[in-house]
Design a protein around this motif. Structure first.
Motif, PDB file in Angstrom:
ATOM      1  N   ARG A   1       0.850  -1.186   0.000  1.00 51.44           N
ATOM      2  CA  ARG A   1       0.000   0.000   0.000  1.00 51.44           C
ATOM      3  C   ARG A   1       0.887   1.238   0.000  1.00 51.44           C
ATOM      4  NH1 ARG A   1      -2.033  -3.622   3.363  1.00 51.44           N
ATOM      5  NH2 ARG A   1      -0.879  -2.842   5.130  1.00 51.44           N
ATOM      6  N   HIS A   2       0.357   2.277  -0.604  1.00 49.67           N
ATOM      7  CA  HIS A   2       1.048   3.559  -0.596  1.00 49.67           C
ATOM      8  C   HIS A   2       0.729   4.259   0.710  1.00 49.67           C
ATOM      9  CE1 HIS A   2       2.702   7.344  -1.896  1.00 49.67           C
ATOM     10  NE2 HIS A   2       1.554   7.931  -1.609  1.00 49.67           N
ATOM     11  N   LEU A   3       1.741   4.598   1.466  1.00 49.67           N
ATOM     12  CA  LEU A   3       1.527   5.318   2.710  1.00 49.67           C
ATOM     13  C   LEU A   3       1.280   6.780   2.398  1.00 49.67           C
ATOM     14  CD1 LEU A   3       4.284   3.753   4.963  1.00 49.67           C
ATOM     15  CD2 LEU A   3       1.862   3.232   4.919  1.00 49.67           C
ATOM     16  N   ASN A   4       0.192   7.307   2.873  1.00 51.03           N
ATOM     17  CA  ASN A   4      -0.179   8.690   2.599  1.00 51.03           C
ATOM     18  C   ASN A   4       0.460   9.636   3.593  1.00 51.03           C
ATOM     19  OD1 ASN A   4      -1.830   8.186   0.349  1.00 51.03           O
ATOM     20  ND2 ASN A   4      -3.420   7.435   1.701  1.00 51.03           N
TER      21      ASN A   4
ATOM     22  N   LYS B   1      10.115   7.806   6.629  1.00 49.51           N
ATOM     23  CA  LYS B   1       8.893   7.358   7.292  1.00 49.51           C
ATOM     24  C   LYS B   1       9.213   6.387   8.419  1.00 49.51           C
ATOM     25  CE  LYS B   1       6.148   7.915   3.118  1.00 49.51           C
ATOM     26  NZ  LYS B   1       5.451   7.228   2.021  1.00 49.51           N
TER      27      LYS B   1
ATOM     28  N   LEU C   1      -3.304   9.449  10.325  1.00 51.25           N
ATOM     29  CA  LEU C   1      -2.765   8.172   9.869  1.00 51.25           C
ATOM     30  C   LEU C   1      -3.847   7.102   9.932  1.00 51.25           C
ATOM     31  CD1 LEU C   1       0.024   7.035   9.000  1.00 51.25           C
ATOM     32  CD2 LEU C   1       0.388   6.403  11.377  1.00 51.25           C
TER      33      LEU C   1
ATOM     34  N   GLU D   1      -2.106   2.057   7.313  1.00 50.97           N
ATOM     35  CA  GLU D   1      -0.815   2.743   7.242  1.00 50.97           C
ATOM     36  C   GLU D   1      -0.038   2.579   8.544  1.00 50.97           C
ATOM     37  OE1 GLU D   1      -2.029   6.385   4.273  1.00 50.97           O
ATOM     38  OE2 GLU D   1      -2.545   6.510   6.392  1.00 50.97           O
TER      39      GLU D   1
ATOM     40  N   GLU E   1       1.379  -0.920   8.786  1.00 48.61           N
ATOM     41  CA  GLU E   1       2.541  -1.088   7.901  1.00 48.61           C
ATOM     42  C   GLU E   1       3.770  -0.373   8.464  1.00 48.61           C
ATOM     43  OE1 GLU E   1       3.902  -0.716   3.242  1.00 48.61           O
ATOM     44  OE2 GLU E   1       1.805  -0.516   3.768  1.00 48.61           O
TER      45      GLU E   1
END
Length: 103
Positions: free
Chosen positions: A5-8, A55, A88, A92, A95
């Protein structure tokens, strides 16, 4: 198949201005100043990290501030990350906790 997944999360890199300033100083430096400025550029380049590294670093620091033991992937660790960054999402946070535990 597992997808990543793309972490926003937005990662800010604040080294660009420092690098530009040192490069400009190096362009006008005399022979005695140049070696030190070249060394400074090397240090700046070494400090630059990928977004993912930043991150993970943030997550590790947030968990440490919350008193969460390194490598902890419990619901408490997830909760503490979400407390540190209320925007968050759950996936996310999970992960990030997992990545931080591997670090």
């Amino acid at each position: 198949m597992r997808t990543t997944r793309h972490l926003n999360l937005v990662v800010l890199h604040d080294l660009d201005d420092a690098r530009t300033a040192v490069e400009e100083a190096l362009a006008h430096a005399d022979a005695t100043e140049a070696p030190g400025l070249r060394k400074a550029l090397t240090l700046i380049d070494g400090a630059a990290r990928s977004d993912e590294d930043m991150k993970i670093r943030w997550a590790c620091q947030a968990l440490e501030r919350a008193g969460v033991t390194a490598g902890d992937t419990s619901t408490r660790a997830i909760k503490e990350l979400r407390r540190a960054a209320p925007q968050l999402g759950l996936a996310e946070a999970v992960e990030l906790v997992t990545l931080a535990a591997k670090h």
